[in-house]
Design an enzyme around this catalytic site. Structure first.
Site, PDB file in Angstrom:
ATOM      1  N   HIS A  90      20.717 104.097  41.169  1.00 52.63           N
ATOM      2  CA  HIS A  90      20.436 105.526  41.411  1.00 52.63           C
ATOM      3  C   HIS A  90      19.028 105.685  41.960  1.00 52.63           C
ATOM      4  O   HIS A  90      18.136 104.908  41.631  1.00 52.63           O
ATOM      5  CB  HIS A  90      20.667 106.374  40.155  1.00 52.63           C
ATOM      6  CG  HIS A  90      19.799 106.056  38.974  1.00 52.63           C
ATOM      7  ND1 HIS A  90      18.539 106.595  38.786  1.00 52.63           N
ATOM      8  CD2 HIS A  90      19.999 105.262  37.886  1.00 52.63           C
ATOM      9  CE1 HIS A  90      18.020 106.159  37.654  1.00 52.63           C
ATOM     10  NE2 HIS A  90      18.878 105.332  37.085  1.00 52.63           N
ATOM     11  N   ASP A  92      17.389 108.811  41.895  1.00 53.58           N
ATOM     12  CA  ASP A  92      16.600 109.838  41.194  1.00 53.58           C
ATOM     13  C   ASP A  92      15.869 109.168  40.030  1.00 53.58           C
ATOM     14  O   ASP A  92      16.220 108.065  39.616  1.00 53.58           O
ATOM     15  CB  ASP A  92      17.491 110.982  40.689  1.00 53.58           C
ATOM     16  CG  ASP A  92      18.393 110.550  39.546  1.00 53.58           C
ATOM     17  OD1 ASP A  92      19.133 109.563  39.718  1.00 53.58           O
ATOM     18  OD2 ASP A  92      18.355 111.179  38.468  1.00 53.58           O
ATOM     19  N   ASP A 124      13.408 101.745  36.843  1.00 57.92           N
ATOM     20  CA  ASP A 124      14.592 102.607  36.654  1.00 57.92           C
ATOM     21  C   ASP A 124      14.597 103.724  37.684  1.00 57.92           C
ATOM     22  O   ASP A 124      13.975 104.738  37.472  1.00 57.92           O
ATOM     23  CB  ASP A 124      14.531 103.172  35.226  1.00 57.92           C
ATOM     24  CG  ASP A 124      15.694 104.081  34.897  1.00 57.92           C
ATOM     25  OD1 ASP A 124      16.674 104.097  35.652  1.00 57.92           O
ATOM     26  OD2 ASP A 124      15.589 104.816  33.885  1.00 57.92           O
ATOM     27  N   GLU A 158      21.357 110.769  38.146  1.00 56.80           N
ATOM     28  CA  GLU A 158      21.705 110.054  36.912  1.00 56.80           C
ATOM     29  C   GLU A 158      20.878 110.542  35.730  1.00 56.80           C
ATOM     30  O   GLU A 158      21.385 110.743  34.633  1.00 56.80           O
ATOM     31  CB  GLU A 158      21.507 108.548  37.104  1.00 56.80           C
ATOM     32  CG  GLU A 158      22.159 107.686  36.043  1.00 56.80           C
ATOM     33  CD  GLU A 158      21.335 107.485  34.785  1.00 56.80           C
ATOM     34  OE1 GLU A 158      21.909 107.135  33.747  1.00 56.80           O
ATOM     35  OE2 GLU A 158      20.110 107.712  34.832  1.00 56.80           O
ATOM     36  N   GLU A 159      19.586 110.729  35.953  1.00 54.38           N
ATOM     37  CA  GLU A 159      18.690 111.051  34.834  1.00 54.38           C
ATOM     38  C   GLU A 159      18.877 112.481  34.323  1.00 54.38           C
ATOM     39  O   GLU A 159      18.383 112.814  33.251  1.00 54.38           O
ATOM     40  CB  GLU A 159      17.228 110.844  35.242  1.00 54.38           C
ATOM     41  CG  GLU A 159      16.896 109.442  35.744  1.00 54.38           C
ATOM     42  CD  GLU A 159      16.974 108.366  34.664  1.00 54.38           C
ATOM     43  OE1 GLU A 159      17.372 108.676  33.532  1.00 54.38           O
ATOM     44  OE2 GLU A 159      16.649 107.204  34.980  1.00 54.38           O
ATOM     45  N   HIS A 424      11.600 105.616  31.286  1.00 52.39           N
ATOM     46  CA  HIS A 424      11.606 106.971  30.703  1.00 52.39           C
ATOM     47  C   HIS A 424      10.300 107.300  29.975  1.00 52.39           C
ATOM     48  O   HIS A 424      10.213 108.347  29.338  1.00 52.39           O
ATOM     49  CB  HIS A 424      12.774 107.199  29.730  1.00 52.39           C
ATOM     50  CG  HIS A 424      14.128 107.104  30.377  1.00 52.39           C
ATOM     51  ND1 HIS A 424      15.255 107.655  29.841  1.00 52.39           N
ATOM     52  CD2 HIS A 424      14.531 106.513  31.531  1.00 52.39           C
ATOM     53  CE1 HIS A 424      16.289 107.411  30.630  1.00 52.39           C
ATOM     54  NE2 HIS A 424      15.875 106.703  31.657  1.00 52.39           N
TER      55      HIS A 424
HETATM   56 ZN   LIG Z   1      18.461 104.473  35.174  1.00 50.82          ZN
END
Ligand SMILES: [Zn+2]
Length: 452
Positions: A90, A92, A124, A158-159, A424
């Site tokens: 992903h 985003d 990520d 996704e996030e 994150h």
């Molecule tokens: Zn991810």
């Protein structure tokens, strides 16, 4: 075919991977227009379209999905009769989440003396985007072609958890159909240990309410004989764990054990920021508790806040309880058991009601089959170490959608996001050696899977 040429090519491609990742990280592609302009996601999507077109994919297109985000897809047909692999990632990212806590600029790839590359999305999942690109570039350069049909899907939200791609998949079944699906938004158990994430826990949640009185009443004039619904709720919620902290829901067996790689307690304590002197709970190992067992958590309670509270017995109390569901079990059955458990613990004949909130089944990835064998071989060759398997305590709803849509496909999770990446969190980073190793592993996997 020897892996040496591929290994050398991947290594030679690393400076390009770094400059690509630098460009990708500069896009503030948080898929929420209230936080960052939508043009930032657009720029990231355009970049992905261009990069995968250049590496040899056809019809690379950004298509709208029902949540307003765009997913990028494309295909490179392989030799006649070769299997099809779908590569997922992903573009985003999470917002900075505490900009002040960042030691380097959030949107600027910065290499620190520890050798790692810092910046939001470096791991990520933009690190996995450049990892895919590096694998495909290496195959093009060394073999001149791809050994199997390669499909690409790059999610754009996704996030956010808004489910754009989850709804896009059932409407575009043939576009994304594959024999093996690589969900590349995970990582090794530790830096340098080749790891497949083989299971994800599911989740269910319920809102429970207990009612005692027609209205809140003075606790001096009525407290004593009048039942306190908050006290009742606390008793009910307390029954969800035993003395050791194991989750105990009537009818649910909670003795599962994890047979893959362990999760050392020290590392778990530090990852989970457990305070000194505070115990970990449960009689299983951290891996058992996290990947193979139910875990009940009270995630919300409606009661008066302390500041502003009055001398009153409340009329009612409400709580939201989440229950993580281990692989092999069913979320709906767990939800029923949870409701029945709480109902049977209601004291003093208070009125009880329960509202189901959400259900997501656990997921088990491929543990054998030609795709698994080829990826295992690729990962072990790339790292020169034996494959480890770990679980993940959280859910990825897309995996269930893919498993339901393509029941015969092998689905596997891996990637560059090992635990020290701090995904994150502030100061997210990636270790370039993980991009290099995983890219080599993926290229080798595609070769092996294609029969080379
Ligand atoms: Zn991810």
């Amino acid at each position: 075919m020897s892996s040496d040429a591929l290994r050398a090519k991947v290594s030679e491609l690393m400076p390009q991977a770094k400059s690509d990742l630098t460009e990708l990280v500069s896009f503030r592609s948080v898929a929420d227009p209230q936080q960052e302009p939508a043009s930032e996601c657009q720029k990231a999507a355009d970049w992905v379209v261009k990069a995968f077109t250049e590496v040899g994919l056809q019809d690379v297109t950004a298509s709208p999905t029902p949540d307003g985000s765009a997913c990028v897809h494309g295909v490179a047909p392989g030799p006649e009769g070769s299997p099809t692999v779908l590569l997922y990632c992903h573009y985003d990212v999470q917002p900075p989440l505490g900009e002040d806590a960042w030691e380097t600029p959030v949107w600027e790839l910065t290499e620190k003396p520890d050798g790692r590359w810092y910046g939001r999305g470096t791991a990520d999942c933009k690190g996995n985007i450049v990892m895919h690109l590096t694998a495909l570039r290496a195959l093009q350069a060394v073999d001149g072609s791809f050994p199997c049909t390669i499909k690409l899907i790059v999610e754009g939200s996704e996030e956010q958890g808004t489910g754009g791609l989850e709804r896009f998949v059932p409407d575009n079944v043939e576009l994304l159909r594959a024999d093996t699906i690589c969900v590349v938004d995970a990582g090794n158990a530790a830096l340098g240990i080749p790891t497949l994430t083989t299971t994800l826990r599911g989740m269910t949640a319920v809102d429970v309410t207990v009612e005692a009185l027609g209205s809140a009443m003075h606790s001096g004039m009525f407290g004593g004989p009048a039942p306190d619904p908050i006290a009742a709720m606390v008793r009910m919620l307390a029954s969800l764990h035993d003395e050791d902290g194991n989750t105990t829901v009537d009818g649910l067996d909670n003795t599962g054990t994890w047979t893959g790689i362990g999760y050392p307690a020290d590392r778990f304590r530090s990852d989970a920021t457990v305070l000194d002197g505070v115990d970990l709970i449960g009689t299983g190992t951290p891996a058992d508790m996290l990947w193979s067992r139910y875990a009940a958590t009270v995630i919300g309670i409606d009661v008066p806040p302390v500041v502003g509270s009055a001398n009153a017995i409340q009329a009612s109390a409400r709580a939201r309880v989440s229950l993580r569901v281990p692989p092999g079990e069913k979320a709906a059955a767990a939800q029923e058991a949870l409701i029945a458990h709480l109902r049977s613990r209601v004291p003093w004949n208070l009125r009880f009601s329960a509202e189901p909130v959400a259900n997501g089944d656990p997921f088990t990835g491929s543990l054998d089959g030609p795709g698994f064998d080829a990826l295992k071989q690729g990962l072990e060759e790339a790292y020169g170490a034996e494959l480890a398997t770990e679980g993940q305590g959280g859910s990825i709803p897309l995996c269930n959608v893919l498993a339901e849509t393509y029941p015969d496909a092998e689905i596997m999770l891996y990637g560059v996001e090992e635990p020290t990446c701090l995904i994150h969190a502030p100061n997210e980073s990636v270790h370039p050696s993980e991009i290099e190793h995983i890219a080599l592993a993926e290229a080798l996997f595609l070769r092996h899977y294609g029969g080379a």
